[in-house]
Design an enzyme around this catalytic site. Structure first.
Site, PDB file in Angstrom:
ATOM      1  N   GLU A  28      32.238  45.491  32.874  1.00  0.00           N
ATOM      2  CA  GLU A  28      30.923  45.298  33.471  1.00  0.00           C
ATOM      3  C   GLU A  28      29.929  46.050  32.580  1.00  0.00           C
ATOM      4  O   GLU A  28      30.123  47.230  32.308  1.00  0.00           O
ATOM      5  CB  GLU A  28      30.889  45.878  34.897  1.00  0.00           C
ATOM      6  CG  GLU A  28      29.567  45.586  35.555  1.00  0.00           C
ATOM      7  CD  GLU A  28      29.440  46.138  36.976  1.00  0.00           C
ATOM      8  OE1 GLU A  28      30.417  46.662  37.524  1.00  0.00           O
ATOM      9  OE2 GLU A  28      28.311  46.050  37.502  1.00  0.00           O
ATOM     10  N   ARG A 252      45.843  53.032  35.665  1.00  0.00           N
ATOM     11  CA  ARG A 252      44.729  53.377  34.785  1.00  0.00           C
ATOM     12  C   ARG A 252      45.044  54.677  34.060  1.00  0.00           C
ATOM     13  O   ARG A 252      45.826  55.493  34.511  1.00  0.00           O
ATOM     14  CB  ARG A 252      43.416  53.451  35.551  1.00  0.00           C
ATOM     15  CG  ARG A 252      43.321  54.507  36.611  1.00  0.00           C
ATOM     16  CD  ARG A 252      41.874  54.657  37.120  1.00  0.00           C
ATOM     17  NE  ARG A 252      41.155  53.412  37.293  1.00  0.00           N
ATOM     18  CZ  ARG A 252      39.911  53.167  36.864  1.00  0.00           C
ATOM     19  NH1 ARG A 252      39.233  54.068  36.243  1.00  0.00           N
ATOM     20  NH2 ARG A 252      39.326  52.029  37.077  1.00  0.00           N
ATOM     21  N   LYS A 262      32.302  55.732  34.980  1.00  0.00           N
ATOM     22  CA  LYS A 262      31.023  55.494  34.311  1.00  0.00           C
ATOM     23  C   LYS A 262      29.884  56.155  35.070  1.00  0.00           C
ATOM     24  O   LYS A 262      28.946  56.651  34.471  1.00  0.00           O
ATOM     25  CB  LYS A 262      30.767  53.993  34.196  1.00  0.00           C
ATOM     26  CG  LYS A 262      31.422  53.380  32.966  1.00  0.00           C
ATOM     27  CD  LYS A 262      31.050  51.920  32.809  1.00  0.00           C
ATOM     28  CE  LYS A 262      32.012  51.041  33.556  1.00  0.00           C
ATOM     29  NZ  LYS A 262      31.887  49.622  33.249  1.00  0.00           N
TER      30      LYS A 262
END
Ligand code: ATP
Ligand code: MG
Length: 541
Positions: A28, A252, A262
């Site tokens: 994104e 992850r 982020k």
């Protein structure tokens, strides 16, 4: 072979997807990429390469509020830097028309409805996993009414938050994501690509799988938190009767002493805790690049970490190890003195400049050699001398000997001190017979130290870094604290050092090893008058 490769090889053996492999990396564009994304990039592009397939870059740009072209550009730069080339570049926003058409199709099939409930009412109605939810009072609208309302949502007739489109799946699944999930929301917001064309935007779950499907993705690899979304991914593909990629989840990447979301990285930048997204202390790809990491070291790290099915935390020292391993091969050697004290060779002629031959990279003969000036007065590291030394100190002491790298063996006679007792000069005599290649050159001394000529050395700014956080897990906060409270106040030290005169910006190499100290790279803040170095990592742990 990891479990994802096992799945793929089985699919290839069974002739699934016409025995093709097509992956994608779907960021994104709402921030800069970090080392966790690098892991995903290496995995997706690596699998495509290994199985002769393709990997797309797709921007998952379905949330106009947070996204920006600045991020799109940085993401492309980072992937390229890592050494990968995408087969196709796509944007989820390019599929908005198709996604909209499919939404109408689901309405016509009786599988989607417009809900007028507020966000709070919808949440409350969803219930809890152990108990069925409550059906919305708008759930049984007619196809005609739903179509009409949805078209008017698109036309901009309703304010933000007043209506949503929901999939009509059921309110009883123990998986909350399956209880009539929201497909579209109203957002009168400017999109960085589609401008003001849309005021309804698809939710991640409605856009992601279908975007994969449109692109003919075969294996949609994502992180574990999406495992619970998989039934919905599958449901939309089935309901729309479209190509159905297989979603596969892996753990992850987490690294200690840093944060990786982020949102938190953005906060560090916005509130000025770091110099920017590319601050060398940041776990971002551009931060690692500015710090002096090589693409190969990041790729090797991703490979070494491997693919796990359960969440774990990787020690940051593994990343540093991978950096050293590659930098040892590629870094140009040079001498630099970061904490200088003067060494005077009393029996060396005053004005003599002797050029000594130095090896640029012992790991790579092609890197050649250079000449370094050797003179009566040299800078050496303060830590390489001790007036009184214990048995474990092998470097220079009064009465002791040491070799000056590429040069001679020197013996210390005495030191000069100022009124406060600080050493201002260390006096030595050199033995002219001990230069490399000479009869006495093999004489054993316990240490070799680096140096630069006082008359020739140039000043440089050197930035030394420590971990950005003092806690191994800054996400795990004590009550009343946030991750900001765990910032390391000593994470950046700026000092001056002396470097070889031959090290100029014009012929700068990307990576240097300051001999006996560590790996360094030239920072973008350098000027012709003063080179700025970033310390990438020390030579040893
Ligand atoms: P963050 O939580 O840091 O904001 P994100 O998951 O929201 O990251 P995306 O841009 O959606 O960021 O991620 C793009 C891809 O990178 C996704 O497939 C995601 O699963 C993957 N990814 C993100 N973080 C990691 C990580 N720490 N380890 C491995 N893959 C990751
Ligand atoms: Mg995300």
């Amino acid at each position: 072979m990891n479990f994802i490769e096992e799945i793929i090889e089985q699919d290839l053996a069974n002739g699934k997807n016409e025995s093709k492999v097509h992956t994608r990396f779907p960021p994104e564009p709402n921030g800069y990429l970090h080392i966790g994304h690098a892991k995903s990039i290496c995995l997706n592009f690596g699998i495509a390469k290994k199985y002769n397939g393709l990997c797309n870059l797709r921007f998952d740009d379905t949330n106009p509020v947070k996204e920006d072209v600045e991020y799109v550009d940085s993401i492309k730069e980072d992937i390229t830097w890592l050494g990968f080339q995408w087969a196709e570049e796509h944007y989820a926003s390019d599929y908005f028309d198709q996604l909209y058409a499919w939404a109408e199709q689901l309405i016509m099939d009786g599988l989607a409805y417009v809900d007028d409930q507020s966000q709070e009412e919808i949440s409350a109605g969803r219930g809890v996993p152990t108990k069925p939810g409550i059906e919305s009072p708008y759930r049984n609208r007619s196809v005609e009414e739903n179509l009409d309302l949805f078209r008017r949502m698109k036309a901009g007739e309703f304010p933000d938050g007043s209506k949503v489109l929901r999939a009509k799946i059921g309110m009883t699944s123990p998986n909350m994501h399956m209880r009539d999930p929201i497909m579209y929301r109203i957002l009168h917001s400017h999109h960085h690509r589609t401008g003001d064309k849309w005021c309804i935007y698809p939710m991640y779950d409605y856009a992601h799988g279908q975007s994969d499907s449109i692109e003919g993705i075969t294996h949609s690899i994502c992180t574990l938190e999406f495992e619970i979304h998989r039934p919905l991914y599958d449901w939309f593909c089935e309901a729309l009767k479209i190509h159905h990629p297989q979603q596969i989840e892996f753990a992850r990447l987490n690294i200690n002493y840093t944060v990786m979301s982020k949102r938190k990285l953005m906060q560090l930048v916005r509130d000025g805790h770091v110099m920017g997204w590319d601050d060398p202390r940041m776990p971002t790809i551009c931060g690692l690049r500015r710090r002096g990491y090589t693409p190969a070291s990041v790729r090797n790290f991703a490979e070494t970490v491997g693919i796990a099915k359960r969440d774990n935390i990787i020690d940051v020292s593994l990343l540093e190890f991978c950096a050293r391993e590659d930098l040892n091969k590629v870094a140009t050697r040079t001498m630099a003195v970061l904490d200088p004290v003067k060494l005077v060779i009393d029996n060396f002629p005053d004005d003599k400049v002797e050029m000594l031959n130095a090896v640029n990279n012992p790991e790579n003969p092609e890197a050649g050699t250079r000449e370094v000036p050797f003179t009566k007065e040299l800078w050496i590291e303060r830590a390489d001398f001790r007036e009184v030394a214990d048995k474990k100190f092998y470097r220079l002491t009064i009465g002791g000997e040491v070799r000056l790298k590429y040069g001679y063996i020197v013996r210390c006679s005495h030191v000069d001190k100022d009124a406060d007792g600080n050493i201002t000069a260390i006096h030595v005599t050199y033995d002219p017979e001990t230069k490399s290649g000479m009869p006495q050159s093999n004489r054993k001394v316990k240490a070799t130290i680096h140096w630069v000529s006082v008359a020739h050395a140039k000043k440089a700014e050197v930035r030394l870094f420590e971990r950005l956080f003092t806690s191994p897990d800054p996400d795990d906060c004590e009550e009343g604290k946030t991750f900001i409270d765990y910032l390391n106040p000593n994470s950046l030290t700026i000092q001056d050092g002396w470097i070889e005169e031959g090290l100029t910006l014009e012929n700068a190499e990307k990576h240097y090893q300051f001999e006996r100290i560590g790996y360094f790279c030239i920072d973008k803040d350098s000027t012709p008058d003063k080179i700025v170095f970033n310390k990438t990592v020390s030579l040893k742990q």
